[in-house]
Design a protein around this motif. Structure first.
Motif, PDB file in Angstrom:
ATOM      1  N   ASN A 230      -6.497   6.070  -1.042  1.00 52.13           N
ATOM      2  CA  ASN A 230      -5.713   4.717  -0.614  1.00 52.13           C
ATOM      3  C   ASN A 230      -4.432   4.610  -1.816  1.00 52.13           C
TER       4      ASN A 230
ATOM      5  N   ARG B  37      -5.548  -6.824   0.094  1.00 59.35           N
ATOM      6  CA  ARG B  37      -5.029  -5.938   0.755  1.00 59.35           C
ATOM      7  C   ARG B  37      -6.167  -5.108   1.282  1.00 59.35           C
TER       8      ARG B  37
ATOM      9  N   TRP C 222       3.997 -10.015   5.709  1.00 62.15           N
ATOM     10  CA  TRP C 222       2.554  -9.638   5.437  1.00 62.15           C
ATOM     11  C   TRP C 222       1.782 -10.732   5.305  1.00 62.15           C
TER      12      TRP C 222
ATOM     13  N   ARG D 182      -1.205   2.123  -3.959  1.00 64.94           N
ATOM     14  CA  ARG D 182      -0.656   0.710  -4.090  1.00 64.94           C
ATOM     15  C   ARG D 182       0.659   1.342  -4.989  1.00 64.94           C
TER      16      ARG D 182
ATOM     17  N   ARG E 170      -1.567 -11.960   7.697  1.00 67.75           N
ATOM     18  CA  ARG E 170      -2.646 -11.726   7.098  1.00 67.75           C
ATOM     19  C   ARG E 170      -3.590 -12.886   7.260  1.00 67.75           C
TER      20      ARG E 170
ATOM     21  N   ARG F  22       0.859  -1.089   0.016  1.00 64.69           N
ATOM     22  CA  ARG F  22      -0.022   0.025   0.162  1.00 64.69           C
ATOM     23  C   ARG F  22       0.994   1.205  -0.015  1.00 64.69           C
TER      24      ARG F  22
ATOM     25  N   CYS G 292      -9.447  -3.800   3.712  1.00 67.54           N
ATOM     26  CA  CYS G 292      -9.742  -3.653   4.892  1.00 67.54           C
ATOM     27  C   CYS G 292     -10.070  -5.026   5.668  1.00 67.54           C
TER      28      CYS G 292
HETATM   29  C1  HEM Z   1     -15.755   2.185   9.157  1.00 67.15           C
HETATM   30  C2  HEM Z   1     -14.683   1.571   9.366  1.00 67.15           C
HETATM   31  C3  HEM Z   1     -13.375   1.423   8.723  1.00 67.15           C
HETATM   32  C4  HEM Z   1     -12.980   1.864   7.465  1.00 67.15           C
HETATM   33  C5  HEM Z   1     -13.702   2.873   6.860  1.00 67.15           C
HETATM   34  C6  HEM Z   1     -11.504   1.157   7.198  1.00 67.15           C
HETATM   35  C7  HEM Z   1     -11.005   1.296   5.984  1.00 67.15           C
HETATM   36  C8  HEM Z   1      -9.786   0.885   5.684  1.00 67.15           C
HETATM   37  C9  HEM Z   1      -8.973   0.913   4.415  1.00 67.15           C
HETATM   38  C10 HEM Z   1      -9.637   2.061   3.311  1.00 67.15           C
HETATM   39  C11 HEM Z   1      -7.871   0.349   4.475  1.00 67.15           C
HETATM   40  C12 HEM Z   1      -6.924  -0.043   3.363  1.00 67.15           C
HETATM   41  C13 HEM Z   1      -7.690  -0.997   2.553  1.00 67.15           C
HETATM   42  C14 HEM Z   1      -6.833  -1.154   1.041  1.00 67.15           C
HETATM   43  O1  HEM Z   1      -5.428  -0.672   1.091  1.00 67.15           O
HETATM   44  O2  HEM Z   1      -7.307  -1.570   0.097  1.00 67.15           O
HETATM   45  C15 HEM Z   1      -7.919  -0.241   5.626  1.00 67.15           C
HETATM   46  C16 HEM Z   1      -6.996  -1.267   6.091  1.00 67.15           C
HETATM   47  C17 HEM Z   1      -7.016  -2.000   7.348  1.00 67.15           C
HETATM   48  N1  HEM Z   1      -8.030  -1.944   8.283  1.00 67.15           N
HETATM   49 FE1  HEM Z   1      -9.841  -0.734   8.157  1.00 67.15          FE
HETATM   50  N2  HEM Z   1     -11.210   0.418   8.260  1.00 67.15           N
HETATM   51  C18 HEM Z   1     -12.271   0.408   9.341  1.00 67.15           C
HETATM   52  C19 HEM Z   1     -12.436  -0.273  10.264  1.00 67.15           C
HETATM   53  C20 HEM Z   1     -11.506  -1.294  10.794  1.00 67.15           C
HETATM   54  C21 HEM Z   1     -11.715  -2.196  11.863  1.00 67.15           C
HETATM   55  C22 HEM Z   1     -12.842  -1.967  12.993  1.00 67.15           C
HETATM   56  C23 HEM Z   1     -10.467  -2.897  12.010  1.00 67.15           C
HETATM   57  C24 HEM Z   1      -9.869  -3.815  12.980  1.00 67.15           C
HETATM   58  C25 HEM Z   1     -10.743  -4.279  13.849  1.00 67.15           C
HETATM   59  C26 HEM Z   1      -9.643  -2.343  10.738  1.00 67.15           C
HETATM   60  C27 HEM Z   1      -8.400  -3.003  10.483  1.00 67.15           C
HETATM   61  C28 HEM Z   1      -7.671  -2.716   9.314  1.00 67.15           C
HETATM   62  C29 HEM Z   1      -6.358  -3.333   9.136  1.00 67.15           C
HETATM   63  C30 HEM Z   1      -5.677  -4.103   9.862  1.00 67.15           C
HETATM   64  C31 HEM Z   1      -5.984  -2.729   7.668  1.00 67.15           C
HETATM   65  C32 HEM Z   1      -4.685  -3.255   7.006  1.00 67.15           C
HETATM   66  C33 HEM Z   1      -4.721  -4.488   6.057  1.00 67.15           C
HETATM   67  C34 HEM Z   1      -3.680  -4.986   5.482  1.00 67.15           C
HETATM   68  O3  HEM Z   1      -2.770  -4.177   5.310  1.00 67.15           O
HETATM   69  O4  HEM Z   1      -3.514  -6.177   5.176  1.00 67.15           O
HETATM   70  N3  HEM Z   1     -10.308  -1.489  10.021  1.00 67.15           N
HETATM   71  N4  HEM Z   1      -9.270   0.012   6.583  1.00 67.15           N
END
Ligand code: HEM
Length: 512
Positions: free
Chosen positions: A387, A452, A132, A389, A136, A108, A454
């Motif tokens: 966002n 990748r 990663w 990449r 994951r 990312r 969320c």
């Molecule tokens: C309305 C709530 C949320 C929004 C709008 C949101 C949005 C996002 C977005 C846009 C990304 C990047 C995805 C990508 O690169 O395609 C992301 C990644 C991530 N989110 Fe969320 N998120 C939310 C809630 C949460 C919650 C509740 C958790 C954990 C309990 C969480 C954990 C993560 C993690 C760990 C990543 C990184 C994933 C990776 O790099 O593999 N998020 N989120």
């Protein structure tokens, strides 16, 4: 020509030659986007490339896409001083980056990934490649339907605390409450409880009273990307981040990281020596898959080391709390300002309660109209504005050349409000989310996409739906004299978009 006496002619010639060489170097660097045919705003030294409008001005992050798209089209470039980046608002290219060409775009971001302190550099958010993938693989089952059902009880306890607070406001303040504060505390309670069963009870505290854990979470979110000179320098000169990394610099204050590291370590130790069966929380699910550093060296593809369990437990709070709090606040705001929509949501809740008896996982999952309202809220107010990449090799997609290592920006907020895509984009209209087959998931993408995307999406949707259903089961949400008119002004703070200023709402018991 006047030559200061302390400068010899040789020194002066050397100085001028150096300046000319630097200028030629910069000029050459700024030919990059032109050479690969990417339209861009002309960089200048005074604009530090094209980044200056962004420094100290978080609105630029939201509004630049509209401006650039009008001037340059759906694909355009910019320079963070010398470092080029490309913004892509073409859903087909985004889809290929996220899904089909994922092997080429597994990362990312590369900036700000090495200066989060030794502990936090090992989170799923910051890691790449095999590390990663292993993290994951290990964390994904924690968000399965079965696990979410088990965590629903924790969420419900926290929602009951929120309901008690709302009941008190109806008795003391004619139901008037500040939604950012109430829902922020609720989201923090849910995430801390679900991440590692820490009962912080932030909701029971009066404003001004703060337990350490809340102070620390706030501190972790305290820095502002657009106002931090060090962060800006890292964006502009990637090598600078390497130096900061060697100096063990952390953008998240060290005492915050140490606090969470010690907290999780003591919880891990407590659980190892406890004979009581622990509650299902994210940390316990990680502990069930603990492996050693030696296992990692042997190439194990699943499991987390103790350090990774610590950092990823903390990350769940940091990634999940602020985003969910903003979404919940703005959904409540949208329902309060659109009473006819709220009435339809309440009818749906009553219908599902009749069918399922209580707010079970299945009942919440069946609330389609509430889901449409949440989606429309996330379109209008996406918590994550952009966002990105990074390709690990040169690649051409649909005729657009994306060179290895360049940051490709996806303007989530910009696309969500694009007048060419959405009719009256500033209006809250849940009906546009009725048939999700007609909504392009590469344009409406509040949770990103592909492998990748969320990891916490289903967790977030469940907690938000539960919180709203619990509230609307007993209360009506209404505006009061201080409620801002729609659409709410947003600001980009630390890493998320949030409402500017207070959001006052009113609750009245439904029986009234
Ligand atoms: C309305 C709530 C949320 C929004 C709008 C949101 C949005 C996002 C977005 C846009 C990304 C990047 C995805 C990508 O690169 O395609 C992301 C990644 C991530 N989110 Fe969320 N998120 C939310 C809630 C949460 C919650 C509740 C958790 C954990 C309990 C969480 C954990 C993560 C993690 C760990 C990543 C990184 C994933 C990776 O790099 O593999 N998020 N989120």
């Amino acid at each position: 020509m006047y030559i200061p006496s302390f400068l010899s002619v040789e020194t002066l010639v050397l100085l001028i030659t150096s300046l000319v060489l630097v200028r030629i170097y910069i000029h050459k660097k700024w030919q990059f986007l032109k050479n690969i045919n990417i339209p861009h705003i002309q960089p200048t030294i005074l604009q530090l490339g094209t980044v200056r409008p962004f420094i100290g001005n978080s609105d630029w992050m939201m509004n630049s896409h509209e401006y650039c798209k009008r001037k340059l089209g759906k694909i355009y470039g910019a320079y963070l001083f010398l470092t080029p980046q490309i913004t892509v608002a073409d859903p087909d290219i985004i889809k290929q980056m996220y899904i089909k060409e994922f092997a080429t775009f597994p990362t990312r971001q590369t900036s700000l990934t090495k200066i989060n302190g030794k502990v936090m550099n090992t989170t799923i958010l910051m890691t790449e490649g095999e590390q990663w993938k292993r993290i994951r693989n290990t964390l994904t089952p924690s968000f399965s339907t079965a696990k979410l059902k088990e965590m629903l009880g924790i969420m419900e306890d926290c929602c009951n605390h929120a309901i008690n607070i709302l009941i008190k406001t109806t008795q003391n303040d004619q139901g008037k409450f500040e939604a950012k504060s109430v829902f922020g505390k609720l989201a923090l309670d849910i995430t801390c409880s679900a991440a590692f069963s820490v009962d912080t009870h932030p909701q029971e505290l009066k404003d001004g009273q703060e337990p350490k854990i809340i102070k620390m979470v706030k501190q972790a979110f305290g820095f502002e990307i657009s106002r931090s000179p060090l962060v800006m320098l890292c964006f502009m000169f990637p090598a600078f981040e390497e130096i900061l990394c060697k100096l063990d610099y952390s953008i998240i204050p060290k005492d915050t990281v140490n606090y969470f590291a010690n907290l999780t370590k003591s919880l891990i130790d407590q659980r190892k020596h406890s004979t009581v069966k622990p509650r299902v929380d994210l940390m316990q699910l990680m502990l069930n898959d603990q492996i050693s550093v030696e296992d990692v060296a042997k190439g194990k593809s699943k499991g987390l080391t103790q350090l990774e369990i610590t950092s990823n437990s903390v990350l769940m709070v940091l990634a999940g709390y602020d985003t969910s709090a903003n979404a919940l606040t703005l959904l409540a705001y949208n329902l309060a300002t659109h009473k006819h929509v709220q009435k339809k949501v309440q009818e749906e809740i009553d219908k599902m309660l009749e069918k399922y008896g209580s707010l079970t996982y299945e009942a919440l999952n069946s609330m389609k109209y509430l889901g449409m309202c949440l989606n429309e809220t996330l379109r209008l107010y996406p918590p994550i504005a952009v966002n990105s990449r990074i390709p690990n090799r040169d690649i051409t997609i649909n005729g657009v050349f994306l060179p290895k290592g360049i940051q490709v920006i996806v303007p989530v907020y910009g696309m969500s409000r694009d007048e060419e895509i959405w009719e009256e984009p500033l209006k809250f209209k849940p009906e546009r989310m009725e048939d999700m087959r007609s909504v392009d998931s590469m344009i409406f993408q509040p949770f990103g996409g592909g492998p990748r995307g969320c990891i916490g999406m289903r967790f977030a949707v469940l907690e938000i739906k539960l919180a709203i259903a619990k509230i609307l089961q007993d209360f009506n949400l209404d505006v009061c004299e201080n409620t801002p008119k729609p659409p709410v002004q947003l600001e980009f703070k630390s890493t998320t978009l949030k409402p500017k200023g207070d959001i006052y709402l009113r609750v009245t018991p439904k029986s009234n």
